[in-house]
Design a protein around this motif. Structure first.
Motif, PDB file in Angstrom:
ATOM      1  N   UNK A 416       0.444  -0.990   0.135  1.00 20.59           N
ATOM      2  CA  UNK A 416      -0.088  -0.019   0.054  1.00 20.59           C
ATOM      3  C   UNK A 416       0.386   1.065   0.040  1.00 20.59           C
ATOM      4  N   UNK A 417       1.688   1.540   0.480  1.00 19.30           N
ATOM      5  CA  UNK A 417       3.284   2.830   1.349  1.00 19.30           C
ATOM      6  C   UNK A 417       3.477   2.568  -0.255  1.00 19.30           C
ATOM      7  N   UNK A 418       3.682   1.269  -1.259  1.00 18.92           N
ATOM      8  CA  UNK A 418       4.940   2.056  -1.945  1.00 18.92           C
ATOM      9  C   UNK A 418       3.659   2.319  -2.936  1.00 18.92           C
ATOM     10  N   UNK A 419       2.413   2.133  -3.516  1.00 21.86           N
ATOM     11  CA  UNK A 419       1.353   2.731  -4.503  1.00 21.86           C
ATOM     12  C   UNK A 419       1.749   4.073  -4.525  1.00 21.86           C
ATOM     13  N   UNK A 420       1.003   4.528  -2.978  1.00 18.59           N
ATOM     14  CA  UNK A 420       0.658   5.702  -1.979  1.00 18.59           C
ATOM     15  C   UNK A 420       2.109   6.159  -2.951  1.00 18.59           C
ATOM     16  N   UNK A 421       3.123   6.011  -2.296  1.00 17.00           N
ATOM     17  CA  UNK A 421       4.627   6.527  -2.840  1.00 17.00           C
ATOM     18  C   UNK A 421       4.556   7.185  -4.760  1.00 17.00           C
ATOM     19  N   UNK A 422       3.945   6.031  -5.526  1.00 18.05           N
ATOM     20  CA  UNK A 422       3.386   6.374  -6.689  1.00 18.05           C
ATOM     21  C   UNK A 422       2.754   7.430  -7.243  1.00 18.05           C
ATOM     22  N   UNK A 423       1.404   7.373  -6.306  1.00 13.86           N
ATOM     23  CA  UNK A 423       0.737   8.284  -6.286  1.00 13.86           C
ATOM     24  C   UNK A 423       1.498   9.840  -5.843  1.00 13.86           C
ATOM     25  N   UNK A 424       1.859  10.059  -4.644  1.00 13.25           N
ATOM     26  CA  UNK A 424       2.240  11.290  -4.461  1.00 13.25           C
ATOM     27  C   UNK A 424       3.367  11.786  -5.198  1.00 13.25           C
ATOM     28  N   UNK A 425       4.305  10.740  -6.005  1.00 12.87           N
ATOM     29  CA  UNK A 425       4.894  11.441  -7.172  1.00 12.87           C
ATOM     30  C   UNK A 425       4.034  11.557  -8.704  1.00 12.87           C
ATOM     31  N   UNK A 427       1.043  12.989  -8.706  1.00 13.98           N
ATOM     32  CA  UNK A 427      -0.085  14.446  -7.985  1.00 13.98           C
ATOM     33  C   UNK A 427       1.305  15.570  -7.285  1.00 13.98           C
ATOM     34  N   UNK A 428       2.313  15.030  -7.166  1.00 17.81           N
ATOM     35  CA  UNK A 428       3.233  16.036  -6.606  1.00 17.81           C
ATOM     36  C   UNK A 428       2.660  17.957  -7.330  1.00 17.81           C
ATOM     37  N   UNK A 429       2.135  17.922  -8.343  1.00 19.56           N
ATOM     38  CA  UNK A 429       2.632  19.413  -8.824  1.00 19.56           C
ATOM     39  C   UNK A 429       0.973  20.183  -8.108  1.00 19.56           C
ATOM     40  N   UNK A 430       0.182  19.066  -7.795  1.00 25.79           N
ATOM     41  CA  UNK A 430      -1.428  19.508  -7.167  1.00 25.79           C
ATOM     42  C   UNK A 430      -0.949  19.196  -5.587  1.00 25.79           C
ATOM     43  N   UNK A 431      -1.919  20.390  -5.240  1.00 30.19           N
ATOM     44  CA  UNK A 431      -1.829  20.898  -3.885  1.00 30.19           C
ATOM     45  C   UNK A 431      -2.942  20.411  -3.109  1.00 30.19           C
TER      46      UNK A 431
END
Length: 512
Positions: A416-425, A427-431
């Motif tokens: 789960x954490x690995x998948x969330x890290x992909x999503x964080x990267x 959407x990094x430009x969106x607040x």
């Protein structure tokens, strides 16, 4: 003689500094002004007894106390210590030349001991912002306030300690907390673990997808199928909170006085499970003097609504806007407060009033018409905000009697954490967007591009299973999360077909 002492009031999750002006003059009387509530008006009785029991007294003169700004309503008993020190200083019973450097808060008992207060973390943050040197408060709240750096925090047990500090220069013990160290120390694993769940492998997979993408989920099944057990274990597979999330969550719980004295900083994601008799105000927050509701106390965590159709329809409907906006705004005539409410909604329900599917062997059976009438208690707009609907069937005896342990929450959490890290990267430009469940239509079209076979599969499924139009975006969001769990860049047919299975309530025969 006039003296000024400083306290603080909390509105929403932010604090406002209150200047307590105490004037002692010739005459007789005790006048407290500045919109105090009854708890503050009663403070003179507590103050009189506390001072008397510690060798001091309220002077027999005219005492006028103003709590500025005077047009802002103040509430609670946490101003007792502020008022008491102001009275002693203004009547020359103690010498306190540096009162203006400190913010003082605390509720007094009759013997002078101090009771804990609410909102010490936001108050400490405001004190640092306004340049106060120190914050004096009850020792039970000291760890919570000491999370704030560059502010001296003094936890005291009795008013005599405060008097001796200002009058005789006797030192107070400063509470010092290493915030990051405190945070990491409290990152213990939750009590409940997925390895305790026998069988239900498909539902565990579904919960993993929900956790990975931050998707809201509803579990439908008969009594004893394991819905509540699964829901309680969801926080154990969510990614660990960041320090920023921990501070944000602690701040909200501090406002309602729910931070434990020995922890200071909350490091575990909250799990709230209100009873179905809850009112709409208790759920979203509010009241004459607004307080955070259950949805804000679930911020950065999980809100579990067990037996969803048993909740009043009006209570469920107020969830619609917070689920979309991730915050709730409460307006009053003179002020407006906004509470954050970014939570995962997990709901469970029986498929019928009797609790069982249309099964002739079940203890209580319900007709399809009764099932549909029961399920229709949940409105379409609310259901539209729930990404995953899954049926939970009872666990067979063979699975229950197995000695083999299931997969642990630690292992699931890593994926789960690995998948969330992909999503964080991603959407990094969106607040406003941090994970897949928060994607808007534009982002769905950008990150969920389908090839022709996948489009045909989705079209066929929607036509044959009579899936509603609102299911389309939800299926794409869930598909994107499934792809992230596999570490795949593009959504393909296998992701789409799995996501389609998780829209049970959109099928004909459930809600029509």
């Amino acid at each position: 003689m006039l003296k000024k002492v400083f306290g603080s009031a909390v509105f929403g999750v932010e604090a406002t500094t209150i200047t307590v002006e105490v004037n002692v003059d010739s005459g007789i009387g005790y006048h407290l002004v500045g919109l105090p509530d009854n708890a503050i008006k009663e403070s003179n009785y507590r103050i009189a007894a506390a001072l008397q029991n510690n060798g001091y007294k309220i002077p027999g003169k005219k005492i006028t106390i103003n709590m500025a700004p005077a047009d802002l309503r103040k509430e609670g008993s946490s101003y007792d210590l502020t008022l008491a020190i102001g009275i002693l200083a203004a009547s020359n019973q103690i010498q306190a030349e540096n009162l203006e450097k400190y913010l003082i808060m605390g509720e007094l008992s009759l013997d002078g001991s101090l009771q804990p207060i609410k909102g010490s973390l936001p108050i400490a943050i405001k004190a640092r912002e306004e340049g106060f040197e120190g914050f004096i408060l009850p020792s039970q709240n000291a760890k919570e306030a000491a999370i704030v750096s560059d502010l001296k925090v003094f936890g005291v047990d009795n008013i005599k300690q405060v008097i001796d500090y200002f009058d005789k220069g006797e030192p107070l013990e400063q509470t010092i907390i290493n915030t990051r160290e405190e945070f990491e120390k409290n990152l213990d694993f939750p009590e409940h673990d997925f390895s305790d769940v026998k069988g239900q492998e498909g539902i565990k997979r579904c919960m993993e997808i929900a956790a990975a993408g931050g998707h809201n989920i509803i579990l439908i099944g008969p009594p004893g199928a394991g819905k509540t057990m699964l829901a309680k274990r969801l926080p154990s597979i969510l990614p660990p909170m960041t320090l920023h999330e921990a501070l944000e969550t602690t701040k909200i719980h501090s406002v309602v006085g729910r931070v434990q004295a020995h922890t200071g900083l909350m490091a575990q994601r909250p799990f709230r499970s209100p009873h179905h008799t809850i009112s709409d105000v208790a759920l979203v927050g509010g009241g004459a003097f607004p307080q955070p509701g259950e949805i804000s106390l679930s911020h950065n965590g999980v809100l579990f609504l067990d037996e969803l159709p048993e909740f009043k329809r009006g209570v469920l409907e107020v969830l619609r806007q917070p689920l979309e906006d991730r915050e709730v705004t409460i307006s009053r005539a003179k002020f407006t407060v906004t509470y954050p409410s970014s939570f995962m909604l997990v709901a469970s329900m029986n498929p019928s009033p009797g609790g069982y599917f249309n099964d002739p062997n079940a203890p209580v059976t319900s007709s399809p018409a009764e099932m549909q009438r029961y399920l229709s208690k949940i409105s379409g707009p609310l259901l539209d905000r729930i990404d995953i609907h899954i049926e939970v069937t009872p666990v067979p005896f063979e699975k229950l009697s197995e000695d083999r342990k299931g997969e642990t929450s630690v292992d699931i959490r890593k994926r789960v954490t690995k998948a969330r890290e992909i999503q964080t990267a991603r959407f990094k430009e969106s607040d406003a967007v941090h994970y897949n469940a928060q994607m808007n239509t534009k982002q769905i079209r950008k990150y969920c591009i389908l090839d022709e076979p996948s489009k045909k599969l989705l079209k066929t499924a929607m036509e044959r299973l009579n899936l509603s139009a609102r299911a389309y975006d939800r299926i794409l969001k869930v598909s994107r999360t499934i792809a992230d769990l596999e570490g795949v860049d593009d959504v393909n047919g296998s992701h789409i077909s799995e996501a389609i299975q998780y829209r049970s309530l959109d099928r004909e025969g459930w809600l029509g």
